[in-house]
Write a protein that holds these residues in place. Structure first.
Motif, PDB file in Angstrom:
ATOM      1  N   ALA A 198       1.594  11.103  -5.346  1.00  0.00           N
ATOM      2  CA  ALA A 198       0.313  11.725  -4.953  1.00  0.00           C
ATOM      3  C   ALA A 198      -0.095  10.837  -3.632  1.00  0.00           C
ATOM      4  CB  ALA A 198      -1.066  11.423  -6.013  1.00  0.00           C
ATOM      5  N   ALA A 199       0.218   9.621  -3.583  1.00  0.00           N
ATOM      6  CA  ALA A 199      -0.107   8.631  -2.600  1.00  0.00           C
ATOM      7  C   ALA A 199       1.053   8.865  -1.477  1.00  0.00           C
ATOM      8  CB  ALA A 199       0.057   7.052  -3.041  1.00  0.00           C
ATOM      9  N   VAL A 200       1.933   9.082  -1.601  1.00  0.00           N
ATOM     10  CA  VAL A 200       2.985   9.473  -0.743  1.00  0.00           C
ATOM     11  C   VAL A 200       2.643  10.858  -0.046  1.00  0.00           C
ATOM     12  CG1 VAL A 200       5.360  10.002   0.029  1.00  0.00           C
ATOM     13  CG2 VAL A 200       4.799   7.898  -1.597  1.00  0.00           C
ATOM     14  N   GLY A 201       2.258  11.588  -0.771  1.00  0.00           N
ATOM     15  CA  GLY A 201       1.944  13.066  -0.408  1.00  0.00           C
ATOM     16  C   GLY A 201       0.623  13.019   0.526  1.00  0.00           C
ATOM     17  N   PHE A 202      -0.436  12.183  -0.023  1.00  0.00           N
ATOM     18  CA  PHE A 202      -1.448  12.231   1.023  1.00  0.00           C
ATOM     19  C   PHE A 202      -1.169  11.467   2.095  1.00  0.00           C
ATOM     20  CE2 PHE A 202      -5.110   9.582   2.490  1.00  0.00           C
ATOM     21  CZ  PHE A 202      -6.042  10.630   2.263  1.00  0.00           C
ATOM     22  N   GLU A 203      -0.360  10.368   2.120  1.00  0.00           N
ATOM     23  CA  GLU A 203       0.150  10.161   3.624  1.00  0.00           C
ATOM     24  C   GLU A 203       0.624  10.965   4.558  1.00  0.00           C
ATOM     25  OE1 GLU A 203       0.832   5.272   2.027  1.00  0.00           O
ATOM     26  OE2 GLU A 203       2.529   6.653   2.634  1.00  0.00           O
ATOM     27  N   ARG A 204       1.592  11.897   3.949  1.00  0.00           N
ATOM     28  CA  ARG A 204       2.213  12.774   4.810  1.00  0.00           C
ATOM     29  C   ARG A 204       1.183  13.756   5.269  1.00  0.00           C
ATOM     30  NH1 ARG A 204       7.825  14.042   1.479  1.00  0.00           N
ATOM     31  NH2 ARG A 204       8.700  11.436   1.723  1.00  0.00           N
TER      32      ARG A 204
ATOM     33  N   PRO B  34      -2.797   4.161  -0.215  1.00  0.00           N
ATOM     34  CA  PRO B  34      -2.205   4.923   0.770  1.00  0.00           C
ATOM     35  C   PRO B  34      -2.692   4.455   2.100  1.00  0.00           C
ATOM     36  CG  PRO B  34      -3.399   6.333  -0.827  1.00  0.00           C
ATOM     37  CD  PRO B  34      -3.755   5.123  -1.132  1.00  0.00           C
ATOM     38  N   GLN B  35      -1.820   4.452   3.230  1.00  0.00           N
ATOM     39  CA  GLN B  35      -1.934   4.048   4.579  1.00  0.00           C
ATOM     40  C   GLN B  35      -2.038   5.073   5.533  1.00  0.00           C
ATOM     41  OE1 GLN B  35      -2.515   0.701   5.007  1.00  0.00           O
ATOM     42  NE2 GLN B  35      -2.234   0.184   2.692  1.00  0.00           N
ATOM     43  N   SER B  36      -2.809   4.886   6.420  1.00  0.00           N
ATOM     44  CA  SER B  36      -2.991   5.886   7.360  1.00  0.00           C
ATOM     45  C   SER B  36      -1.873   5.541   8.561  1.00  0.00           C
ATOM     46  CB  SER B  36      -4.274   6.091   7.958  1.00  0.00           C
ATOM     47  OG  SER B  36      -4.277   6.608   9.181  1.00  0.00           O
ATOM     48  N   SER B  37      -1.357   6.789   9.110  1.00  0.00           N
ATOM     49  CA  SER B  37      -0.083   6.251  10.234  1.00  0.00           C
ATOM     50  C   SER B  37      -0.802   6.889  11.555  1.00  0.00           C
ATOM     51  CB  SER B  37       0.785   6.893   9.968  1.00  0.00           C
ATOM     52  OG  SER B  37       0.860   8.454   9.603  1.00  0.00           O
ATOM     53  N   TRP B  38      -2.455   6.936  11.613  1.00  0.00           N
ATOM     54  CA  TRP B  38      -2.715   7.434  13.016  1.00  0.00           C
ATOM     55  C   TRP B  38      -2.756   6.473  14.031  1.00  0.00           C
ATOM     56  CZ3 TRP B  38      -7.869  10.667  11.887  1.00  0.00           C
ATOM     57  CH2 TRP B  38      -7.675  11.907  11.153  1.00  0.00           C
ATOM     58  N   ARG B  39      -2.689   5.297  13.690  1.00  0.00           N
ATOM     59  CA  ARG B  39      -2.528   4.329  14.724  1.00  0.00           C
ATOM     60  C   ARG B  39      -1.409   4.523  15.434  1.00  0.00           C
ATOM     61  NH1 ARG B  39      -2.628  -2.015  12.857  1.00  0.00           N
ATOM     62  NH2 ARG B  39      -0.586  -1.157  11.997  1.00  0.00           N
ATOM     63  N   ASP B  40      -0.059   4.712  14.628  1.00  0.00           N
ATOM     64  CA  ASP B  40       1.060   4.850  15.453  1.00  0.00           C
ATOM     65  C   ASP B  40       1.187   6.182  16.005  1.00  0.00           C
ATOM     66  OD1 ASP B  40       1.840   2.301  14.418  1.00  0.00           O
ATOM     67  OD2 ASP B  40       2.530   3.262  12.645  1.00  0.00           O
ATOM     68  N   LEU B  41       0.639   7.303  15.449  1.00  0.00           N
ATOM     69  CA  LEU B  41       0.728   8.575  16.102  1.00  0.00           C
ATOM     70  C   LEU B  41      -0.165   8.757  17.183  1.00  0.00           C
ATOM     71  CD1 LEU B  41       0.914  10.587  12.753  1.00  0.00           C
ATOM     72  CD2 LEU B  41       2.819   9.945  14.209  1.00  0.00           C
ATOM     73  N   ASP B  42      -1.360   8.242  17.163  1.00  0.00           N
ATOM     74  CA  ASP B  42      -2.188   8.262  18.200  1.00  0.00           C
ATOM     75  C   ASP B  42      -2.401   6.955  19.251  1.00  0.00           C
ATOM     76  OD1 ASP B  42      -4.489   9.045  19.865  1.00  0.00           O
ATOM     77  OD2 ASP B  42      -5.937   8.424  18.527  1.00  0.00           O
ATOM     78  N   ALA B  43      -1.379   6.983  20.062  1.00  0.00           N
ATOM     79  CA  ALA B  43      -1.265   5.625  20.922  1.00  0.00           C
ATOM     80  C   ALA B  43      -2.330   5.516  21.729  1.00  0.00           C
ATOM     81  CB  ALA B  43       0.144   5.877  21.551  1.00  0.00           C
TER      82      ALA B  43
END
Length: 216
Positions: free
Chosen positions: A27-33, A148-157
């Motif tokens: 569930a954590a990996v799915g939420f992150e994706r 779960p970690q957000s990857s928005w920092r890397d995607l939204d440069a």
């Protein structure tokens, strides 16, 4: 005797606890994706919401207002196509997450699915294998799933999420009227203004010596 029994029971119940952790890790990996794919839909929806709630969109001329709505709507629908890339994690992905978050080397979690080669192992091989699995289970007592970690920092440069979030917060606090009224005004189609009838009164005043009234 009790510590020994408790230890044996804990080792025997470890696979059941591990199955629960694996389900939570999936569930954590799915939420992150999923959260990574929702970046642009959230940015577009947040920008449009700030314009509507802040009362800016209702103030625009009809043509410009509907052009903004059309562009935002098409952009939002286009951004949703990225959800087709979503692949829900499998059991192996969840196991790898647990191993990484728990800093476990030699993959003890995924190794629980291993089986002895051959159809009929001898007694020595079976004893060594049982001892190996027992040690692997003992290492899994303190496994972690990780938040779960957000990857928005890397995607939204360019950090567009910051001004969009601030604009939405300001519009919610300081926006004129209420949300329902602003939304209705943003979607309202104003009827065409009717031309006012032109009326002109003119008169001709004859000379005084004629004693005639003015002619309209």
């Amino acid at each position: 005797i009790w510590p020994i029994c408790a230890s044996i029971f804990g080792i025997m119940s470890a696979p059941h606890r591990l199955d629960t952790k694996i389900a939570l890790a999936r569930a954590a990996v799915g939420f992150e994706r999923l959260w990574a794919l929702l970046l642009w839909p959230v940015l577009i929806a947040g920008s449009l919401a700030a314009l509507v709630i802040g009362g800016i969109l209702p103030m625009l001329p009809d043509m410009l207002r509907f052009a903004v709505l059309a562009v935002a709507g098409l952009g939002f629908l286009g951004s949703l196509f990225s959800l087709r890339k979503l692949i829900w994690p499998n059991r192996h992905d969840a196991m790898r997450r647990i191993e990484e978050k728990s800093s476990l080397d030699h993959r003890p979690v995924t190794g629980l699915q291993d089986r002895l080669a051959g159809s009929e192992p001898d007694a020595l091989q079976q004893a060594i294998w049982d001892e190996h699995r027992l040690r692997q289970l003992q290492r899994l007592k303190d496994t972690r799933i990780g938040k779960p970690q957000s990857s928005w920092r890397d995607l939204d440069a360019t950090a567009l999420r910051v001004p969009v979030g601030l604009a939405l917060a300001v519009s919610l606090l300081l926006g004129p009227g209420d949300i329902t009224t602003n939304l209705a005004e943003s979607l309202k189609v104003a009827p065409p203004a009717q031309a006012a009838p032109l009326v002109m009164d003119a008169w001709l005043k004859p000379p005084a010596y004629t004693a005639k009234p003015p002619v309209l």
